[in-house]
Scaffold this motif. Structure first.
Motif, PDB file in Angstrom:
ATOM      1  N   ARG A  79       0.766  -0.891   0.078  1.00 56.70           N
ATOM      2  CA  ARG A  79       0.277  -0.155  -0.003  1.00 56.70           C
ATOM      3  C   ARG A  79       1.046   1.486  -0.014  1.00 56.70           C
ATOM      4  O   ARG A  79       2.384   1.227   0.360  1.00 56.70           O
ATOM      5  CB  ARG A  79      -1.030  -0.167   1.418  1.00 56.70           C
ATOM      6  N   GLU A 130       1.957   6.548   3.694  1.00 58.44           N
ATOM      7  CA  GLU A 130       0.511   7.549   4.095  1.00 58.44           C
ATOM      8  C   GLU A 130      -0.212   7.945   3.965  1.00 58.44           C
ATOM      9  O   GLU A 130      -0.800   8.946   3.762  1.00 58.44           O
ATOM     10  CB  GLU A 130       1.275   9.278   4.517  1.00 58.44           C
ATOM     11  N   THR A 131      -0.636   6.585   3.525  1.00 56.13           N
ATOM     12  CA  THR A 131      -2.649   6.831   3.451  1.00 56.13           C
ATOM     13  C   THR A 131      -3.825   5.943   4.772  1.00 56.13           C
ATOM     14  O   THR A 131      -3.382   5.584   5.471  1.00 56.13           O
ATOM     15  CB  THR A 131      -2.817   5.463   2.167  1.00 56.13           C
ATOM     16  N   ARG A 132      -4.381   6.420   4.610  1.00 51.00           N
ATOM     17  CA  ARG A 132      -5.045   6.828   5.831  1.00 51.00           C
ATOM     18  C   ARG A 132      -6.081   5.343   5.694  1.00 51.00           C
ATOM     19  O   ARG A 132      -5.683   4.653   4.839  1.00 51.00           O
ATOM     20  CB  ARG A 132      -6.424   7.384   5.404  1.00 51.00           C
ATOM     21  N   MET A 133      -6.505   4.904   7.072  1.00 49.51           N
ATOM     22  CA  MET A 133      -6.375   3.679   7.411  1.00 49.51           C
ATOM     23  C   MET A 133      -8.059   2.925   6.779  1.00 49.51           C
ATOM     24  O   MET A 133      -8.873   4.322   6.117  1.00 49.51           O
ATOM     25  CB  MET A 133      -7.146   3.988   8.446  1.00 49.51           C
TER      26      MET A 133
END
Length: 248
Positions: A162, A165-168
């Motif tokens: 993934r 720094e991607t959101r949950m």
């Protein structure tokens, strides 16, 4: 009379526009690839086949074959998978935060097909690119003296990824590459049908390339290749006479 002339000129312009549109629809756009051109060509015409260059020990296609089609690498991956996005293998590389010693390899830790083998000494993930690069090194090194190569590893485990720094949420990432998780003592590659110096030179190239520790093994007893139970060669100059398979 002036109105009639204006109406006639407008009708003429409309007719010419309709004719040009019909001609444009009838004209076929030039295909962008040889495959599309072959499919759209009339039945009587035939196009030249695209030249294909295969990896490894095969010779490169000549310049007169035509086409820029190229198969740069023979990447390995499973034909079928049970899970669309499987979990990571339990054996982790030793230099990761989640590393935990899972024991040494209890099978696949001895040379079986060939006399010379390359053994790993630590936990690692070997991916399809590494396997293909090592195969090329062995094939090109043994091309002059002859020999046979066995790959004892295959990347059957998928690793997902993934973005940073991607959101949950959003689910599991997409499959990025394929690996095989190997334990210490596992045999990665084997060679036979060539002098020992050739095998050691090929394995030395691989040892400098791979990012983990390995060592070279030489089987003391006759291998299955020497006994005629695993493959054969056109030339038998490097095989001892007492190990040659006798023909009926």
């Amino acid at each position: 009379s002036g109105g009639n002339v204006l109406f006639a000129s407008a009708a003429l312009v409309a007719v010419s526009c309709c004719a040009s549109m019909r001609a444009g629809l009838r004209t076929r756009r030039a295909p962008s690839s040889a495959v599309v051109a072959q499919a759209l060509a009339p039945s009587g015409e035939s196009l030249a086949s695209a030249g294909t260059r295969f990896a490894g020990a095969t010779n490169a296609a000549s310049a007169g074959d035509g086409g820029d089609s190229r198969i740069p690498r023979r990447m390995l991956m499973p034909k079928n998978i049970k899970w669309r996005k499987p979990h990571k293998p339990p054996v982790k590389p030793w230099d990761t935060n989640r590393w935990k010693f899972k024991g040494e390899a209890w099978r696949g830790n001895k040379p079986y097909f060939g006399k010379y083998a390359l053994q790993i000494l630590e936990e690692a993930w070997i991916n399809s690119k590494n396997i293909e690069a090592c195969r090329r090194m062995m094939v090109r090194t043994a091309r002059k003296d002859g020999g046979k190569v066995w790959l004892r590893c295959f990347p059957h485990s998928a690793i997902t990824w993934r973005g940073k720094e991607t959101r949950m949420g959003g689910g599991k990432g997409v499959i990025q590459y394929w690996v095989q998780a190997v334990r210490p003592g596992y045999i990665l590659f084997e060679m036979d049908g060539c002098p020992e110096s050739t095998a050691r030179r090929a394995f030395s190239y691989i040892r400098r390339y791979l990012p983990f520790k390995t060592k070279i093994l030489v089987k003391e007893t006759p291998s299955r290749f020497e006994l005629g139970l695993a493959g054969s060669l056109k030339s038998t100059k490097n095989i001892p006479k007492e190990f040659l398979k006798k023909s009926d």
